[in-house]
Design a protein around this motif. Structure first.
Motif, PDB file in Angstrom:
ATOM      1  N   VAL A 127      -4.888  25.452 -21.109  1.00 26.25           N
ATOM      2  CA  VAL A 127      -5.147  24.046 -20.815  1.00 26.25           C
ATOM      3  C   VAL A 127      -4.525  23.172 -21.899  1.00 26.25           C
ATOM      4  O   VAL A 127      -4.578  23.502 -23.078  1.00 26.25           O
ATOM      5  CB  VAL A 127      -6.677  23.793 -20.746  1.00 26.25           C
ATOM      6  N   ASP A 128      -3.912  22.075 -21.485  1.00 28.21           N
ATOM      7  CA  ASP A 128      -3.538  21.019 -22.424  1.00 28.21           C
ATOM      8  C   ASP A 128      -4.755  20.110 -22.518  1.00 28.21           C
ATOM      9  O   ASP A 128      -5.001  19.287 -21.633  1.00 28.21           O
ATOM     10  CB  ASP A 128      -2.322  20.256 -21.897  1.00 28.21           C
ATOM     11  N   GLY A 155      -6.270  25.939 -31.456  1.00 27.93           N
ATOM     12  CA  GLY A 155      -4.884  26.189 -31.809  1.00 27.93           C
ATOM     13  C   GLY A 155      -4.025  24.960 -31.574  1.00 27.93           C
ATOM     14  O   GLY A 155      -4.464  23.983 -30.967  1.00 27.93           O
ATOM     15  N   VAL A 156      -2.797  25.007 -32.048  1.00 19.92           N
ATOM     16  CA  VAL A 156      -1.897  23.857 -31.973  1.00 19.92           C
ATOM     17  C   VAL A 156      -1.612  23.461 -30.529  1.00 19.92           C
ATOM     18  O   VAL A 156      -1.595  22.277 -30.180  1.00 19.92           O
ATOM     19  CB  VAL A 156      -0.575  24.167 -32.715  1.00 19.92           C
ATOM     20  N   GLY A 186      -3.355  24.773 -27.826  1.00 21.42           N
ATOM     21  CA  GLY A 186      -4.496  25.021 -26.956  1.00 21.42           C
ATOM     22  C   GLY A 186      -4.626  26.434 -26.428  1.00 21.42           C
ATOM     23  O   GLY A 186      -5.447  26.698 -25.551  1.00 21.42           O
ATOM     24  N   CYS A 187      -3.821  27.367 -26.940  1.00 24.84           N
ATOM     25  CA  CYS A 187      -3.882  28.729 -26.402  1.00 24.84           C
ATOM     26  C   CYS A 187      -4.388  29.742 -27.414  1.00 24.84           C
ATOM     27  O   CYS A 187      -4.144  30.949 -27.280  1.00 24.84           O
ATOM     28  CB  CYS A 187      -2.531  29.155 -25.841  1.00 24.84           C
ATOM     29  N   ALA A 188      -5.113  29.286 -28.433  1.00 21.79           N
ATOM     30  CA  ALA A 188      -5.722  30.219 -29.371  1.00 21.79           C
ATOM     31  C   ALA A 188      -6.717  31.104 -28.634  1.00 21.79           C
ATOM     32  O   ALA A 188      -7.403  30.663 -27.713  1.00 21.79           O
ATOM     33  CB  ALA A 188      -6.430  29.455 -30.486  1.00 21.79           C
ATOM     34  N   GLY A 189      -6.787  32.363 -29.011  1.00 23.41           N
ATOM     35  CA  GLY A 189      -7.756  33.275 -28.426  1.00 23.41           C
ATOM     36  C   GLY A 189      -7.315  33.956 -27.149  1.00 23.41           C
ATOM     37  O   GLY A 189      -8.130  34.621 -26.493  1.00 23.41           O
ATOM     38  N   ASP A 190      -6.049  33.845 -26.788  1.00 27.74           N
ATOM     39  CA  ASP A 190      -5.571  34.459 -25.545  1.00 27.74           C
ATOM     40  C   ASP A 190      -5.304  35.941 -25.777  1.00 27.74           C
ATOM     41  O   ASP A 190      -4.180  36.432 -25.634  1.00 27.74           O
ATOM     42  CB  ASP A 190      -4.311  33.743 -25.060  1.00 27.74           C
TER      43      ASP A 190
END
Length: 402
Positions: free
Chosen positions: A150-151, A230-231, A233-237
């Motif tokens: 998600v943005d 994250g920068v 938005g995809c931290a933790g993927d």
């Protein structure tokens, strides 16, 4: 009574007051002054303005502490938030009060591959049903979680691997327009992590990981009490961390991803192969009866002592544990919470994850590390989504989410 409140905090101090009341319950003005380390005069002025905005109410005199008795303050009774938590194959929608107690919910089946119009249409129909049930015309805000990147600032889905047709779709604005209130959109695992932080087993933990094992696999990261996106938005993927160079093809297009081995769809795929090969009589019977197998069928087989199901769960848990061991060494969390649909497989899966994670991590990092199952169930996403939007409605600062 029908409520239609539209006020929001006007200052950082008001936001702090509302967040304190949300998280701690009714407090006296004296207690608020002590906990926020400001004067009682400041608290009295800000509370008065919040009462005018329809966000707070005075609730009678507090217990005497000597001298003049202080006044109790609580959130306004009419505050209502909507939480929408959408997964790949199901969704939960609900309404909470200002303290995020769930007042009504609906749990619905869905297929995320049908696209945003169909899925959001079903979600909004469910929302209108629960709003009518609790007598609300227009909530103060709505939070939404979806199972893909998600943005956050733009409120759109971005190239989600298992969500065809959702890329760039203005989910936040569509929900806001339909419900007539502010809305925020986030990844579903972030929403679940926020819910766990507010009302679950991680309530008293400042640094933890929430790992969702469903159709896909993701990880919500909370650092010093704040969600880390994250920068981009995809931290933790973590579902797309490669665990085998020659593994099966993942929904993202790469091969050997964790999700392609241990996600719910992968467990169902391997169970189907086992049934067709004659390695499990029970799974073969379920396949013949229903035409397809799911991770839930593997759970049923496990309960009957099916050796093939045991092996499938051990293999899935081993892969997850290997990745978590790496995360533990890197992040050193205070807790790991496991949630999502595949956790219906229960303690057999948890035991394997724990064994591998503890066995492959340094004792210093795991000596006091709980790895536990979430206890919130389907309501966790509703609570987390409501918490997400409450942080925005209660706070005047743009971008604040919890």
């Amino acid at each position: 009574m029908r409520h239609s409140l539209a006020g929001r905090a006007e200052s950082p101090m008001q936001a702090r007051l509302l967040a304190r009341l949300r998280d701690d319950g009714p407090l006296s003005k004296a207690q608020l002054a002590d906990r926020l380390q400001v004067s009682r005069t400041t608290v009295a002025a800000e509370v008065g303005r919040l009462v005018e905005l329809g966000l707070a109410q005075e609730a009678g005199p507090a217990a005497s502490r000597g001298g003049r008795r202080s006044t109790m303050v609580d959130l306004a009774e009419g505050i209502r938030f909507v939480g929408i938590s959408i997964g790949a194959t199901g969704m939960s929608v609900g309404v909470t009060d200002g303290r995020l107690t769930v007042l009504a919910t609906r749990h619905l089946s869905c297929d995320i591959r049908q696209g945003p119009e169909v899925v959001l249409g079903a979600a909004l129909e469910g929302v209108r049903s629960v709003l009518a049930e609790v007598g609300v015309e227009r909530p103060m805000g709505a939070g939404i979680g979806v199972p893909g990147p998600v943005d956050f600032d733009r409120g759109i889905s971005v190239t989600p691997p298992i969500m065809p047709g959702w890329d760039g779709y203005p989910v936040r604005d569509a929900v806001s327009r339909e419900l007539g209130c502010p809305a925020l959109l986030d990844n579903d695992v972030n929403v679940l992590a926020i819910g766990e932080q507010h009302a679950g087993v991680a309530r008293s933990v400042r640094d933890f990981l929430f790992v969702k094992i469903g159709t896909g696999i993701g990880c919500g990261i909370v650092i010093d009490g704040q969600l880390y996106r994250g920068v981009d938005g995809c931290a933790g993927d973590i579902g797309h961390i490669r665990v085998d160079d020659f593994g099966p093809t993942c929904a993202c297009g790469n091969t050997g991803c964790l999700e392609a081995f241990s996600g719910g769809a992968a467990v169902a795929r391997d169970a189907t192969a086992a049934a067709r090969a004659g390695r499990s009589t029970f799974l073969a019977e379920r396949l013949a009866e229903n035409g397809v197998l799911t991770a839930a069928d593997v759970g049923l087989a496990l309960q009957r002592g099916d050796t093939e199901a045991v092996q499938l769960i051990r293999e899935s848990g081993r892969r997850v544990g290997e990745v978590l061991a790496t995360l533990v060494s890197f992040f050193n969390p205070g807790m790991i919470v496991i949630g999502g649909g595949v956790t219906g497989l229960g303690h057999a899966l948890l035991a394997e994850i724990r064994g591998v994670t503890y066995g492959r991590s340094l004792p210093l990092a795991t000596g006091s590390l709980p790895i536990v199952l979430s206890e919130l169930g389907a309501e966790g996403g509703v609570i987390g989504a409501a918490r997400l939007i409450s942080g925005s409605v209660y706070a005047p600062l743009a971008g604040r989410a919890n």
